[in-house]
Design a protein around this motif. Sequence first.
Motif, PDB file in Angstrom:
ATOM      1  N   GLU B 110      31.515  51.596  45.908  1.00 56.82           N
ATOM      2  CA  GLU B 110      32.382  51.631  47.084  1.00 56.82           C
ATOM      3  C   GLU B 110      32.171  50.415  47.970  1.00 56.82           C
ATOM      4  OE1 GLU B 110      31.914  55.406  49.006  1.00 56.82           O
ATOM      5  OE2 GLU B 110      32.451  56.501  47.205  1.00 56.82           O
ATOM      6  N   GLN B 111      31.241  49.569  47.586  1.00 57.68           N
ATOM      7  CA  GLN B 111      31.012  48.348  48.363  1.00 57.68           C
ATOM      8  C   GLN B 111      30.984  47.159  47.403  1.00 57.68           C
ATOM      9  OE1 GLN B 111      28.358  48.336  51.519  1.00 57.68           O
ATOM     10  NE2 GLN B 111      28.313  50.532  51.809  1.00 57.68           N
ATOM     11  N   GLY B 112      31.095  45.972  47.947  1.00 59.01           N
ATOM     12  CA  GLY B 112      31.045  44.770  47.122  1.00 59.01           C
ATOM     13  C   GLY B 112      32.315  44.601  46.314  1.00 59.01           C
ATOM     14  N   GLU B 113      32.180  44.011  45.124  1.00 58.31           N
ATOM     15  CA  GLU B 113      33.379  43.730  44.338  1.00 58.31           C
ATOM     16  C   GLU B 113      34.044  45.034  43.885  1.00 58.31           C
ATOM     17  OE1 GLU B 113      32.727  41.334  40.914  1.00 58.31           O
ATOM     18  OE2 GLU B 113      34.852  41.225  40.415  1.00 58.31           O
ATOM     19  N   GLN B 206      37.029  34.387  48.598  1.00 58.94           N
ATOM     20  CA  GLN B 206      37.364  34.723  49.983  1.00 58.94           C
ATOM     21  C   GLN B 206      37.530  36.227  50.086  1.00 58.94           C
ATOM     22  OE1 GLN B 206      40.755  32.619  51.542  1.00 58.94           O
ATOM     23  NE2 GLN B 206      40.251  30.884  50.219  1.00 58.94           N
ATOM     24  N   GLN B 208      38.171  39.517  52.589  1.00 63.35           N
ATOM     25  CA  GLN B 208      38.624  39.965  53.901  1.00 63.35           C
ATOM     26  C   GLN B 208      39.011  41.435  53.821  1.00 63.35           C
ATOM     27  OE1 GLN B 208      41.811  37.164  54.301  1.00 63.35           O
ATOM     28  NE2 GLN B 208      43.292  38.591  53.469  1.00 63.35           N
ATOM     29  N   ALA B 210      40.971  44.733  53.505  1.00 63.65           N
ATOM     30  CA  ALA B 210      42.216  44.911  52.757  1.00 63.65           C
ATOM     31  C   ALA B 210      43.393  45.019  53.709  1.00 63.65           C
ATOM     32  CB  ALA B 210      42.120  46.177  51.921  1.00 63.65           C
TER      33      ALA B 210
ATOM     34  N   GLY C 213      41.767  45.248  39.505  1.00 68.19           N
ATOM     35  CA  GLY C 213      42.509  45.602  40.711  1.00 68.19           C
ATOM     36  C   GLY C 213      43.363  44.473  41.259  1.00 68.19           C
ATOM     37  N   TRP C 215      46.464  42.648  42.541  1.00 69.27           N
ATOM     38  CA  TRP C 215      47.789  43.097  43.005  1.00 69.27           C
ATOM     39  C   TRP C 215      48.689  41.945  43.397  1.00 69.27           C
ATOM     40  CZ3 TRP C 215      49.219  42.308  48.133  1.00 69.27           C
ATOM     41  CH2 TRP C 215      48.178  42.039  49.038  1.00 69.27           C
ATOM     42  N   ILE C 230      44.813  37.989  44.198  1.00 70.34           N
ATOM     43  CA  ILE C 230      44.194  38.834  45.227  1.00 70.34           C
ATOM     44  C   ILE C 230      43.932  40.196  44.600  1.00 70.34           C
ATOM     45  CG2 ILE C 230      44.398  39.819  47.522  1.00 70.34           C
ATOM     46  CD1 ILE C 230      46.303  37.633  48.244  1.00 70.34           C
ATOM     47  N   ARG C 232      41.801  44.086  44.883  1.00 73.29           N
ATOM     48  CA  ARG C 232      41.208  45.087  45.762  1.00 73.29           C
ATOM     49  C   ARG C 232      39.763  45.306  45.344  1.00 73.29           C
ATOM     50  NH1 ARG C 232      45.266  47.672  49.123  1.00 73.29           N
ATOM     51  NH2 ARG C 232      45.580  45.715  50.182  1.00 73.29           N
ATOM     52  N   GLY C 233      38.864  45.299  46.333  1.00 73.20           N
ATOM     53  CA  GLY C 233      37.462  45.575  46.026  1.00 73.20           C
ATOM     54  C   GLY C 233      36.932  46.633  46.948  1.00 73.20           C
ATOM     55  N   ALA C 234      35.692  47.067  46.687  1.00 75.77           N
ATOM     56  CA  ALA C 234      34.983  48.005  47.561  1.00 75.77           C
ATOM     57  C   ALA C 234      35.838  49.202  47.915  1.00 75.77           C
ATOM     58  CB  ALA C 234      34.497  47.296  48.824  1.00 75.77           C
ATOM     59  N   GLU C 236      38.980  49.927  47.586  1.00 71.85           N
ATOM     60  CA  GLU C 236      40.265  49.641  48.240  1.00 71.85           C
ATOM     61  C   GLU C 236      40.122  49.138  49.661  1.00 71.85           C
ATOM     62  OE1 GLU C 236      43.604  51.534  46.689  1.00 71.85           O
ATOM     63  OE2 GLU C 236      42.379  50.569  45.170  1.00 71.85           O
ATOM     64  N   SER C 237      38.920  48.763  50.064  1.00 71.44           N
ATOM     65  CA  SER C 237      38.773  48.389  51.466  1.00 71.44           C
ATOM     66  C   SER C 237      38.697  46.884  51.658  1.00 71.44           C
ATOM     67  CB  SER C 237      37.523  49.039  52.046  1.00 71.44           C
ATOM     68  OG  SER C 237      36.381  48.488  51.441  1.00 71.44           O
ATOM     69  N   LEU C 238      38.621  46.121  50.563  1.00 73.22           N
ATOM     70  CA  LEU C 238      38.525  44.661  50.695  1.00 73.22           C
ATOM     71  C   LEU C 238      39.615  43.991  49.877  1.00 73.22           C
ATOM     72  CD1 LEU C 238      34.714  43.888  50.291  1.00 73.22           C
ATOM     73  CD2 LEU C 238      36.020  43.985  52.397  1.00 73.22           C
ATOM     74  N   ASP C 239      40.058  42.865  50.349  1.00 73.84           N
ATOM     75  CA  ASP C 239      40.924  41.993  49.555  1.00 73.84           C
ATOM     76  C   ASP C 239      40.092  40.781  49.177  1.00 73.84           C
ATOM     77  OD1 ASP C 239      43.220  43.354  49.320  1.00 73.84           O
ATOM     78  OD2 ASP C 239      44.222  42.445  51.036  1.00 73.84           O
ATOM     79  N   ILE C 240      40.015  40.524  47.884  1.00 70.48           N
ATOM     80  CA  ILE C 240      39.227  39.375  47.433  1.00 70.48           C
ATOM     81  C   ILE C 240      40.192  38.370  46.841  1.00 70.48           C
ATOM     82  CG2 ILE C 240      37.376  38.603  45.918  1.00 70.48           C
ATOM     83  CD1 ILE C 240      36.437  41.574  45.909  1.00 70.48           C
ATOM     84  N   GLN C 241      40.146  37.160  47.368  1.00 72.98           N
ATOM     85  CA  GLN C 241      41.008  36.121  46.820  1.00 72.98           C
ATOM     86  C   GLN C 241      40.158  35.205  45.954  1.00 72.98           C
ATOM     87  OE1 GLN C 241      43.033  32.565  48.681  1.00 72.98           O
ATOM     88  NE2 GLN C 241      44.283  34.256  49.409  1.00 72.98           N
ATOM     89  N   ARG C 242      40.578  35.002  44.734  1.00 71.71           N
ATOM     90  CA  ARG C 242      39.745  34.244  43.807  1.00 71.71           C
ATOM     91  C   ARG C 242      40.628  33.652  42.715  1.00 71.71           C
ATOM     92  NH1 ARG C 242      36.737  38.201  39.733  1.00 71.71           N
ATOM     93  NH2 ARG C 242      36.925  36.278  38.578  1.00 71.71           N
TER      94      ARG C 242
END
Lengths: 667, 267, 422
Positions: B110-113, B206, B208, B210, C213, C215, C230, C232-234, C236-242
């Motif tokens: 639930e955390q990290g990637e 990067q 941020q 969601a 994930g 999207w 982009i 979704r991580g953690a 669904e709480s993070l957006d990771i751009q890579r």
Amino acid sequence: MLDILLPILIFAALAVAAVGAWRRSRLWRQGRHARVDLLKGLASMPRRYLVDLHHVVERDKVISHTHVATAGGFVAAALLMILVHGLGLAEGVLGWLLLLASASMFVGSLFVARRRRDPPARLSRGPWMRLPKSLMAFSVSIFVITLPSVGLLPEGVLTGAFGTLFALILAVLVTWGLAEMLVGMGWGGPMKHAFAGALHLAFHRRPERFSTRHGGEGRSTALKALDLNDPDTTLGVEKPSDFTWNQLLGFDACVQCGRCEAVCPAFAAGQPLNPKKLIQDMVVGLAGGSDAHYTGSPYPDRPVGEHHGTPHGPIVAREGKALVDAETLWSCTTCRACVEECPMMIEHVDAIVDMRRFLTLEHGQTPGKGAEVLDNLIATDNPGGFDPGARMHWAADLELPLMSRRGQAEVLLWLGDGAYDMRNQRTLRALVKIMRAAGVDFAVLGDEERDSGDVARRLGDEATFQSLARRNIATLDQYRFARIVTCDPHSFHVLGNEYGELGGHYRVSHHSTFIGELHDAGRLAFRPWKGGRVTYHDPCYLGRYNGEFEAPRHVLRALGIEVAEMQRSGFRSRCCGGGGGAPITDIPGKQRIPDMRMGDVQETQADLVAVGCPQCTVMLEGVVDSTADVRDIAELVAEALTDQTDQTAATAGESAQPEASLAREVA
Amino acid sequence: MQPETATTPALEATVLVSVGRHPVTGRARRADQDARGVELAKSLPNARVGLLYAGHLGSDNESALRGYLGMGFETLSLLEQPEGADVLPALAEALEASSPQLVITGERAEQGEGSGLLPFLLAERLGWPLVTSLAAVESVENGQATLLQALPRGQRRRLKVRLPALLTVDASAPAPRQSAYGPSRRGRLDTRAAEASEDTAWAEWQVQPARKRPKRLKIVKATSARDRFKAAAAKAEGGGGQVLSDVTPEEGAEAIFKLLREEDVLR
Amino acid sequence: MSEVQRRDPRREWIARNRLHPQHSEVMAELGRGAASEWMGPHGVLRRNPHAVGFTGPNGVKRIDRSGAQQGVTGGGASAAAAQQKPRVEISDPAFSVVVVPDMAGGRLSGHDRDLLGLARRLADADDQAPGAVLAVVFGAHKESGFEEAGIDRLLHLESSDVTGYAPEARLSALGMIDMAWSPRHWLLPDSKLGGGELGRRLAARLGERPVAGVWQVEADPGQATGWRCITRGAAESLDIQRELPRIALALAECAEPVSDIRHAATPVALPEPLPATLSRIEDLGQVPVDPAGVALSEAEFILSAGNGVRDWDGFHHTAEVLGATEGASRVAVDDGYMARDRQVGATGTWVTARVYIAVGISGAIQHLQGIQTCEKVIAINMDPGCDMFKRADLAVVGDSTRILQALVARVQQSREEQRDAA
């Protein structure tokens, strides 16, 4: 012959009773340590008995008089008997007094016998059925034996063949009487209640409950905090010996009168709880054994004889059966009706919460939705699991003044978790309208507010309660306000009575009290009531817990409403079923508590039932096909506000003007 | 049957746990899927269940990890890793050393990637079979476990897998038991040092909070202006459905039947 | 006849120019005569407004815009349009993009189509060197629209060892594909239907760090692969751009599905047969699940009872016939007709059913909260003013007992018909 026999009998009985008493006291001392001022307790015991206990007993006049005659007669007779017959001091007035005392006791025992002829279901039978006979045996025999001593009968009447036989019969009666009345005290007969009860009153765990000579009726309803940092003790009560010794003593004082059973909402609803049986089960556990000898009404749908326990064995088994089933403990709504009714002033709710604490904190066995609610409280600070940042969404249009911006206000309006509930938001809106109409300088905590911890604490999760309470106290400490006003009696009770132990001391008022004061001060004016018949439901946490029976009725009167009282109202009000986490644990019964309460409402033929608690509102409104509407007092007041109130408020202070006009818009 | 099970040695099961994150408030908690894994392991008959966590131990994390202890454990093995480290090597080494027969873990962190890749990498590295979406373990005998795998919409598939194996659970596994405060406070975190390997790629990305994914617009592939106009002017969907009053039960039933047919829920 | 379309610019010019003397001739030749609409060469519908309408009784031209007139010529034209979707063939692809669709129920799902749309974007980014989209389909399927979905090459594997739940055999097949085609991109749906699992297995096997994930994918010359994404991580709480790596697991709606063109969907085969693998996971088949026993939160079709239900036997019978999971309102539970774990609502279970039938439930706010995410709600109630009707997609006023009886009869009748037909 009796001259020789009587002193022997009396002193033998006293000695055996003393041994029994010592053995009994050893059972109590299995309990945990509790700090009690023994001497002060003993010194105040007579007053506690004669004033406070009698106050409860007197609610039933016949029984009260019966008990005064019997118990008073017995105590006097027993003391005089020791002097007259034990020490042979029959001269003068003592003998006559003894006659009087035993006669009074006899009269009393006649009433006891009458009561036992066709006893109501709430009374236990068994050994209690022989009590009137024992009382009579004692009083009659002592009376007759004393007659010669005062010269009413010739000394020689007990000699000769016939006289000796009569003397023998008397001796047997005296023995029976002494055995029951004195020996039975220590060895566990019905008279145990006198001995244990007297000490229980002296060493009561809530000495604040008793009135003082300086006046002021005692009320002590706050649960006692649990020390969470002691690594050696289990948290809560697992075994009978985990109770404090004076709690065990209190259980032993039970007279099995069943008044608790008669008022218990869970028992009436057919849930597996009977407060009397629970206390008796604790007595069984304290001495070890099975509940097979219990002779009162059982837990609904739970046969007697299947449960057993020991002082050091578990009360609730993880699986299978022990002394008590977990459902029994979770059926309680913590309405305190049993405690209020108990003539022995036993603390049922404390015991139940103590045992719940163990189940929740050590076993993690909070039933129903309990675990989910507690997890929500830990993670989101509210039982519903809602976003803490959404707490004020209901009031987006009201522009409520926030404490974080204002820093101080005369009144801090505590909203409670009802802020998330669409039904209760109506009440809150009404309350805000009233505050604004009266030009009250108030502010809210907004998103800084958390659940008061009431539900967590009643569900036994003392850790979560203390965490919530400490954080709330830290928040409240930042601001200056004269008092807290809330429309939630649960928050009211917890903030006002239970935060003190953790360092938060506040003056808290229920909104009905506050509205009453505003009205008395002429800051609110009401249109006369035009609706139908209205009754009022006393919330447990407002009434029984905090003694506030009058303020809501005062407000209703001010509205021009004549309250059609329900049969059970005031301190005898029946719970709505919403307290103590009961709707969360949701133990099935034969009927629902709110349905029964709406039945009470229906009996008054009221069209509307006024309440003062969000929990009661939800529970009573959840009743299908009810004949009466459910409205919070705040809603009734807000509807009855006249324009004149708005104007007075508007002219009262310039700052209040925009607020008042806004309130009109909101309305 | 009875004596046989009595003589079988206890089933060694290790549950890999992680620190979760509450979806609403973001507070650290026991991760839901991992907690379900622990519940599943605890309900296995005759199993010796150990908890293993690799990661950073902060004050928030500690209370979350203690949440697992509150489910009835005395210890939790903790492989201390710096924040943001790749915990795979440490976990693999620890599992190779302890060689349990079953390793159960949640599907995704639930955390990290939170890519849900770790169990697969671990299985590949250990050379063990891996079964996903475990709903229940039906039996374990003769070095084989019979499992129920959860499929969408409450369906189940029975699988047999050779042990040792790695199993992952998702939200269809039984709900975890309540974490009790007493045991969680008394339980021990058995900290062991473990070699850390840095996750270099993560640092380059990067990250941020969601944002809400844009709702897909209903693109009208209208080939004519008239269709495009109709689509643009069409009333937004919703706004009350059809109400049938004064119909015979048969007509009502027919309408319902038609809708059920359209939705294809009748089998 | 050759499939290849040959264009004659002159004729097209004449067809467009209504004033050209040969206009009618050319139109007749093209078979369009006075057609008002036709499919243009770029797949755009063309329309001749002069051919629309009719001459009214007063000699004035009338145009009926109600749409009634369209059917005259429209039918044939649109049918032709479907066939006339331009067909694209990439005969010599510069690279390949492999997609492994879930094929839930033997058909391409919406998620699969989105993924193929993404694959097309990756493949068609460079006009000069287009890539080919290779779809790998395991097991039998019922899909006929591979061409419209944008697939250039179709690898259909249906040997017995890759059918059913066979992650290990499928993985070795994917390994062979990786060797044979060395795809530039692997795209799999990040779904619960197998794609998410297979993609992760593949990444672990190939030893490459995938992205899950996904999207959104955008071209980014700054990245080594030329694409960034982009994800979704953690939880669904993070957006990771890579950077977009070679293996990507994408969420539904990651791209628009292909709609205007057709691709070849040429069948291809593995260069060599699949080696027999010893599976350590044995599929014992799907377990029949009693719909009544399905957890409410997972059920897709719920028949829920409330205070208005009188005939409980009839209700249970209906649920059985419909194959629906039973739910209940708080009142029905409180009254003891249904078990507590069947309670739907804020105080019970929040359900996610596709179809929810509320029988005799008036719709307390707590109940409506619990069915927020249901797609279709059908309500049966005596009271037409109840709140449930405001939520319902279909509401029937009437006696629930009789309506349920009629529904049971109707369903049984249709099953009867089906059996007879079969």
